[in-house]
Structures are given as structure tokens and as C-alpha cells.
Scaffold this motif. Structure first.
Motif, PDB file in Angstrom:
ATOM      1  N   GLY A   1       0.836  -1.207   0.000  1.00 50.36           N
ATOM      2  CA  GLY A   1       0.000   0.000   0.000  1.00 50.36           C
ATOM      3  C   GLY A   1       0.869   1.255   0.000  1.00 50.36           C
ATOM      4  O   GLY A   1       0.600   2.207  -0.748  1.00 50.36           O
ATOM      5  N   HIS A   2       1.917   1.238   0.792  1.00 50.96           N
ATOM      6  CA  HIS A   2       2.757   2.437   0.859  1.00 50.96           C
ATOM      7  C   HIS A   2       3.599   2.606  -0.399  1.00 50.96           C
ATOM      8  O   HIS A   2       3.773   3.714  -0.897  1.00 50.96           O
ATOM      9  CB  HIS A   2       3.591   2.415   2.135  1.00 50.96           C
ATOM     10  CG  HIS A   2       2.704   2.592   3.339  1.00 50.96           C
ATOM     11  ND1 HIS A   2       2.584   1.674   4.346  1.00 50.96           N
ATOM     12  CD2 HIS A   2       1.798   3.570   3.640  1.00 50.96           C
ATOM     13  CE1 HIS A   2       1.674   2.093   5.227  1.00 50.96           C
ATOM     14  NE2 HIS A   2       1.178   3.231   4.805  1.00 50.96           N
ATOM     15  N   GLU A   3       4.069   1.491  -0.930  1.00 49.29           N
ATOM     16  CA  GLU A   3       4.838   1.599  -2.177  1.00 49.29           C
ATOM     17  C   GLU A   3       3.976   2.165  -3.304  1.00 49.29           C
ATOM     18  O   GLU A   3       4.413   3.034  -4.060  1.00 49.29           O
ATOM     19  CB  GLU A   3       5.372   0.221  -2.581  1.00 49.29           C
ATOM     20  CG  GLU A   3       6.530  -0.243  -1.726  1.00 49.29           C
ATOM     21  CD  GLU A   3       7.036  -1.612  -2.131  1.00 49.29           C
ATOM     22  OE1 GLU A   3       7.895  -2.128  -1.422  1.00 49.29           O
ATOM     23  OE2 GLU A   3       6.561  -2.175  -3.154  1.00 49.29           O
ATOM     24  N   LEU A   4       2.765   1.655  -3.419  1.00 48.61           N
ATOM     25  CA  LEU A   4       1.910   2.136  -4.516  1.00 48.61           C
ATOM     26  C   LEU A   4       1.565   3.609  -4.319  1.00 48.61           C
ATOM     27  O   LEU A   4       1.430   4.364  -5.290  1.00 48.61           O
ATOM     28  CB  LEU A   4       0.643   1.290  -4.625  1.00 48.61           C
ATOM     29  CG  LEU A   4       0.853  -0.163  -5.066  1.00 48.61           C
ATOM     30  CD1 LEU A   4      -0.483  -0.882  -5.197  1.00 48.61           C
ATOM     31  CD2 LEU A   4       1.614  -0.262  -6.388  1.00 48.61           C
ATOM     32  N   GLY A   5       1.455   4.019  -3.050  1.00 51.50           N
ATOM     33  CA  GLY A   5       1.231   5.445  -2.776  1.00 51.50           C
ATOM     34  C   GLY A   5       2.342   6.294  -3.376  1.00 51.50           C
ATOM     35  O   GLY A   5       2.094   7.384  -3.921  1.00 51.50           O
ATOM     36  N   ALA A   6       3.570   5.763  -3.306  1.00 52.67           N
ATOM     37  CA  ALA A   6       4.707   6.521  -3.827  1.00 52.67           C
ATOM     38  C   ALA A   6       4.793   6.461  -5.350  1.00 52.67           C
ATOM     39  O   ALA A   6       5.481   7.266  -5.974  1.00 52.67           O
ATOM     40  CB  ALA A   6       5.997   5.974  -3.212  1.00 52.67           C
TER      41      ALA A   6
END
Ligand code: GLA
Length: 682
Positions: free
Chosen positions: A371-376
Motif C-alpha cells: 500500500g505504501h509503495e503504490l502510494g509513492a
């Protein structure tokens, strides 16, 4: 924005849990929740008694947390009160048996009674939520046709007759197209015509094919009925329904024209060493259905499912690898079935974003990391995937026809397409899927794998493609039937006999014990030399060359010396014909040669590794259980670190801004082609 989230079923949980759900969604980087897919009974517990208060709370709560809502129409499974009052809503099988309740999706979505109640519910939802600020999309139904692909009841019989009247106009034309002089099947009125129900022996093939067309159209019509209501309420909200990759009952080429964006449910088996190829093929099909525009992975699992004989867990990193595969191949979001693992019901052993093991689990760590990677990475949303140079034709009508009874041998269309796709995948060649009537001029090579049903338009289109410089590879059973499932006039291949420079005298399938081998060394030009070898499967044909050269022949046996693969320069292109059912190595041998001659480039990625470019980024994904080193200079988009050599642990992924000197695809195409061939002959 990239979508990240999953099916959210708060109606299956006490209210106390909802606040925790939302807090944990925020921790996981969830951006969208799909709400209400199976909530009809909670939204309308009795006929006309609607209760939206709980849904208001759920949607408002998500909105306050900054999470968008993909709101389902909740029509995927009618509640017991409806079927008790109106048993005609229950779907009927080909045998005449009616399905019962107690599971889900036991209805006929085309039933007028069902449509009345479903459309009424959709109208209420539209009225209440079409302008809610949380709403990012409408999710119509769920996996139309998955549980009950076809209905054979009285209402479907009536709808089929209406469909036939529109298609044929007169009874004479129907009798003619269906060849009803055979076995005393001639109809005296449309009322006599029945759905393709169970028959004691072989059914009329034209009727059976029309029932597939009608059945597919009926599923689309059910979608269209709900979409029209939603569209009228607020045309600004995009509408979709979740597809299931190459799903035989529904012609998704047609359906893709109706949705605002296509979305897919995809569950590669984690225990299948070729699960990543299964996934890649579906991603490529969805991108093609979307016409190159972004699509959405609407459902996948974080780990095990509950519906295989053996439901293996995903290995560490495998979910992330398959997620990036979808992003690399054009997805603008990764969604799961489902948010919170069920405690009750038939799916309690199905994995979820928030597993019953809680937030200490590996699944939760992987879910929050992704989730955090895709946010970036959200800048990738909307960007195109590098153009594919090769297309495989994918044709639902051929699929329906070639798997009918009373064909020369049993064939498995999807397995055949998969074999050729897999060979291209292993060669590092990106593939699009296309229809036989599509403009193919952008592709260096096109494969027609047992494209059995060809219209005149399709044959002209394929011939023009070759004359104008395309390299077309067609395999056994291509163009054997016309669109009415009759033998192709003039024999197999119809007018394409000119394109391929061959005639097919006879089909000659054989059992596994009696299968010949083929072997040929091809020297087409100084640069293009290769070998095609190996055993062939069930299928073989007796081919006579009328202009083509036989580049591979059958080995010892009754077909010895007969052409197995032919090659025919035609106009500015080449028509290849493969009369044998090649196994994967044989497909790969031939494709190396075709790719080299057509100038198709390859990533040269090692087996089990994918390298795909999308927008400004290159995705390198290791689907193997062993590590791999790749020479890929660039800057890591997730860590910012500069790299020259990428080391990928099992199931690891690198997302890179490539160095401009070494951008994939920047090399000279001919040199890449030569590499491809060398790899094969080394
Ligand atoms: C399908 C359905 C979901 C769920 C999953 C389980 O994709 O759409 O509701 O049943 O299967 O894998």
C-alpha cells in the motif's frame, strides 16, 4: 490515483468492528473500498422495505477517512424472500433442473421478475448515493455468469426467440442458417424454437453457437440495464463490472465497449510454477480489452483461496510480485477479495488483506508495504505500457465453436492459446490480444491459434495484413467453419488458402501413441537460421502446398514427409501455417524464427523473470524461487538508489527509472532479433 483496497463487507460484522476497519485501512494505505457486493438482503430485508441507514454510516465513515467507495449495485445474489415469492427468478439448467437458494447467484439475471426487483434496488441506490463525494465508481453485479453461465428456462426461451428474430428476420433464413433439413429439425414457427437444452445426441451446431452468442448478449444486457439507471443518475461516475480474464461464457470484446473501464478478477495458483504466466496472459488480455487504456485489478487474493482442491498459500513476496506484474502491464490499481477475512460462511478459509491472524501476520506486513509503495508510485496512473509488437487473436466465437461436440477431435482452445502465449512469454516478448477483424497493421507478427470461425471480413482483414507486410502464423483448425458453424465454403481456410499458399485435404488427428515428430532446420536468410523440432500433440492435417514451401515435415509414420509447417511470402509479408499441434518447445522454436524474421524485439529476460516498461518506469520481476542478477542501469524508483546491476531475491521486484543510455527498447531492433535467435540456437 492508484486504487488500493478490496471488497469490504461490513454488513457481515458487528458495528464495533467498523471503526477498527477504517483505522487499519488507513494504516495499510487503502484508497478505495468496494462496498455492498452481496448486501441485498441487508439493504432490502423484505419486499420494498429498504434500509440504507447502515450503508450511509459505512460510506460516510470511509469518506471521512479519505477512502473512496466503489459502490456495488448489490444485485449479485437475490435474498430468500424474493425467490420464495417468485421462484421463476431461479435459474434453470440445460437439463431443466432449477437451482435452489442457500449459496449465491442462483438467479437468471435476464428474468423479467428479477429485473424488476434488481432495477428497483439499483434505482434506490442511485438516487441516494450518485452524488455522494465518496463515490469513485459503480460496480455492477459481480462476476456475471460465473456461477450460472447460461439460463435455459421459459423466459430465456422467449428472449432467445426475440434475439433470433432480430438476427435472421425470417424463419426461412433461420432454417437455412441452421441447416435444419438435417435430422428433421425444420421449424414451422419461431415459437417452436427452444434454447440449446440437453438433447439425446449431438445438438444442432448452429443453434448451439447461436445460444452462446445469445447467452453472452443476455449477460451483457443485464449489466446494461443496471448501468443505464446509474448513468442517468450521474453521468460523471464511471461504471464497471468485474471480468474474469478469458471467461468462456461472455464475449468480453463486446462487453468492454459498454463499461467505462475494464476490471478483472485474477487468481493465479500460488503452487503453479507457471502462475506468473497465467497472470501475465490475463493482464495482457485486459489491457487489450481496454484498448490500451488503463484497467483495474479488481480482485486477487493476498494468499490462499478456498475453492481449489489444494489451496496453497502464497510465498513471501509472491503477492507483491503478482501485483507489480499487473501494474507493469497496465493496471491502475490493485484490489483484493477481500478486506477482512470472513469468520463465517463458505469463504472463511479465503485469505484477506486483514487476516484472522491479525496485524502481527506476514500477510498484513506485505499488505501495508505494498500500500505504501503504490502510494509513492501513483504518478504511473494513466501511463501507457510499451507497445506490443506481437498480437494473438482471441476469438470467443471460435472458442465456442471449436469445443462443440462432433468435431474431428476434442480441442481446448484456451490451452492452445496459452501454449503459444507461454512460449512468447518465455522468449521475453510482450503480447497484445486482438480480434480477427481488428486493425493489425501495428503488429510485426500475429498469431491465429485455431481461429476456427472466420467471416469474410476477417479473412480479408488477415489477408490484407499479410500483403501489407505482416507475418501471420495460423495453426490447425483456422478458418474451418463459417459464422453459422457450417463447413467453410471452398474448404478449410476459405480465401486464406491464397495467403498461406496451401490447401488442406483432410484433418487427421491421432491418439497420443501414434503421434509423429517433426524436425526441420530452417535457413531463411543469412541472419535467420533455426530449428523446429519435437513431438506434436493430437492434431495434424494433410496439407498440400500450392505456392508455400514446406519448412518442416512430419517424421516417421503415416504422415511421413507431409508438410507440418509451411511458409509463404505473400505480398510484402509472410503467411506461416502450422498443421501440427506443437508442444511448447516447438512453438518457441518456430516463434524465435518468426520473431527474428519479423524484427520483433525481446527483453531477453531469463526464464521466470519479466521485464516490462510502462510510462517512464521499467519493472523487473523475479517470479522464481531462486535469486537472479540483471544488468539494468538506472535509479530505483522506490529507494532512489542508483543501480547498475539489480539483484532480485525470489519474488522480488525492482522498479527503475532507466538510465537513458540503456533504456529497454532503445537498442537496434535487428541486433535484438539476432540475440533472440542466438539464444535459441546456443
Ligand atoms: C470471486 C468473487 C468473490 C469471491 C472470490 C473468492 O472472485 O467475485 O466474491 O468469492 O471469488 O476467490
Amino acid at each position: 490515483m492508484l486504487w488500493y483496497g478490496g471488497d469490504y463487507n461490513p454488513e457481515q460484522w458487528p458495528r464495533e468492528v467498523w471503526a477498527e476497519d477504517i483505522a487499519l485501512m488507513q494504516r495499510a494505505g487503502v484508497t478505495v473500498a468496494t462496498v455492498g457486493v452481496f448486501a441485498w438482503a441487508k439493504l432490502e430485508p423484505a419486499d420494498g422495505a429498504f434500509d440504507f441507514a447502515w450503508l450511509d454510516d459505512v460510506i460516510d465513515g470511509l469518506h471521512e477517512a479519505g477512502i473512496g467507495v466503489d459502490l456495488a449495485t448489490a444485485t449479485a445474489s437475490p435474498p430468500p424472500w424474493l425467490t420464495a415469492a417468485h421462484p421463476d427468478v431461479l435459474a434453470v439448467e440445460a437439463s431443466g433442473r432449477r437451482w435452489s437458494i442457500g449459496s449465491r447467484a442462483h438467479h437468471n439475471p435476464g428474468s423479467p421478475t428479477f429485473r424488476y426487483y434488481a432495477d428497483r434496488l439499483v434505482g434506490k441506490l442511485a438516487e441516494r448515493y450518485a452524488h455522494h463525494p465518496a463515490l469513485v465508481a459503480w460496480h455492477v453485479g459481480n462476476e456475471f455468469g460465473n456461477e450460472v453461465p447460461r439460463d435455459y428456462g421459459a423466459e430465456s426461451a422467449a428472449a432467445f426467440r426475440t434475439w433470433l428474430r432480430a438476427r435472421y428476420g425470417t424463419l426461412e433464413r433461420l432454417n437455412d442458417a441452421w441447416g435444419t433439413a438435417f435430422w428433421s429439425q425444420q421449424y414451422g414457427s419461431f415459437e417452436e424454437v427452444q434454447p440449446a437444452r440437453d438433447t439425446p445426441t449431438f445438438p444442432n451446431p448452429a443453434q448451439a453457437l447461436d445460444y452462446e452468442r445469445f447467452g453472452s448478449d443476455a449477460l451483457i444486457a443485464a449489466y446494461r440495464a443496471e448501468a443505464a439507471i446509474l448513468r442517468a443518475a450521474n453521468p460523471a461516475i464511471p461504471i464497471t463490472t468485474n471480468f474474469m480474464g478469458p471467461f468462456k461464457p461472455a464475449d468480453y470484446w463486446k462487453w468492454a465497449q459498454e463499461v467505462d473501464f475494464v476490471s478483472d478478477d485474477c487468481y493465479p495458483d500460488p503452487l503453479d510454477p507457471e502462475g506468473h504466466i497465467y497472470g501475465a496472459m490475463r493482464r495482457d488480455l485486459l489491457r487489450s480489452l481496454a484498448g490500451g487504456k488503463p484497467w483495474l485489478l479488481m480482485e486477487q487474493s493476498t494468499s490462499a483461496v478456498n475453492w481449489r482442491p489444494i489451496n496453497g498459500a502464497k510465498r513471501p513476496g509472491q503477492m507483491r510480485a503478482l501485483s507489480y506484474q499487473a501494474i507493469a502491464r497496465g493496471a491502475d490499481g490493485i484490489m483484493f477479495f477481500q478486506w477482512r477475512q470472513a469468520a463465517r460462511g463458505a469463504e472463511k478459509f479465503h485469505s484477506a488483506m486483514l487476516p484472522s491472524a491479525g496485524t502481527g501476520s506476514r500477510i498484513w506486513r506485505e499488505v501495508t508495504q505494498l500500500g505504501h509503495e503504490l502510494g509513492a508510485l501513483e504518478g504511473i496512473a494513466g501511463t501507457p505500457v510499451e507497445p506490443a509488437q506481437v498480437a494473438i487473436l482471441f476469438d470467443w466465437e471460435s472458442w465456442w465453436a471449436v469445443e462443440q461436440k462432433a468435431m474431428p477431435a476434442r480441442t481446448d482452445y484456451l490451452a492452445a492459446v496459452t501454449e503459444w502465449y507461454s512460449a512468447l512469454h518465455e522468449l521475453g516478448v510482450l503480447v497484445d490480444f486482438a480480434r480477427p477483424t481488428d486493425d493489425l497493421s501495428g503488429y510485426r507478427a500475429v498469431l491465429a491459434v485455431s481461429t476456427t470461425v472466420l467471416s469474410d471480413d476477417a479473412m480479408h482483414n488477415l489477408d490484407r495484413y499479410v500483403r501489407e507486410g505482416g507475418h501471420l502464423v495460423a495453426t490447425y483448425l483456422t478458418g474451418v467453419l463459417d459464422p453459422a458453424a457450417g463447413l467453410m465454403s471452398g474448404g478449410p481456410l476459405g480465401s486464406l488458402t491464397e495467403t498461406f499458399g496451401i490447401e488442406i485435404d483432410e484433418v487427421s488427428p491421432r491418439p497420443p501413441v501414434d503421434q509423429p515428430e517433426i524436425r526441420a532446420r530452417l535457413g531463411l536468410s543469412v541472419e535467420v537460421v533455426g530449428e523446429v523440432a519435437g513431438p506434436v500433440g493430437v492434431w495434424a492435417e494433410i496439407v498440400r502446398t500450392t505456392g508455400a514451401s514446406a519448412v518442416a515435415r512430419y517424421g516417421p509414420g503415416d504422415l511421413e514427409g507431409s508438410p507440418a509447417i509451411t511458409r509463404h511470402p505473400h505480398g510484402r509479408g509472410i503467411g506461416w501455417y502450422v498443421s501440427a499441434e506443437l508442444e511448447r518447445p516447438g512453438c518457441a522454436d518456430l516463434l524465435r524464427i518468426v520473431a527474428a524474421e519479423a524484427g520483433v524485439s525481446s527483453t531477453n529476460a531469463p526464464p521466470g523473470v519479466e521485464i516490462v516498461r510502462r510510462g517512464d518506469l521499467v519493472f523487473a520481476i523475479n517470479h522464481r524461487i531462486t535469486p537472479v542478477r540483471l544488468s539494468l542501469p538506472g535509479r530505483d524508483a522506490l529507494t532512489g538508489a542508483a543501480t547498475n546491476v539489480v539483484e532480485l531475491a525470489p519474488f522480488d521486484v525492482a522498479v527503475l527509472h532507466p538510465s537513458s543510455s540503456d533504456e529497454p527498447g532503445a537498442d537496434d531492433d535487428r541486433a535484438r532479433s539476432a540475440d533472440l535467435l542466438q539464444a535459441s540456437t546456443a
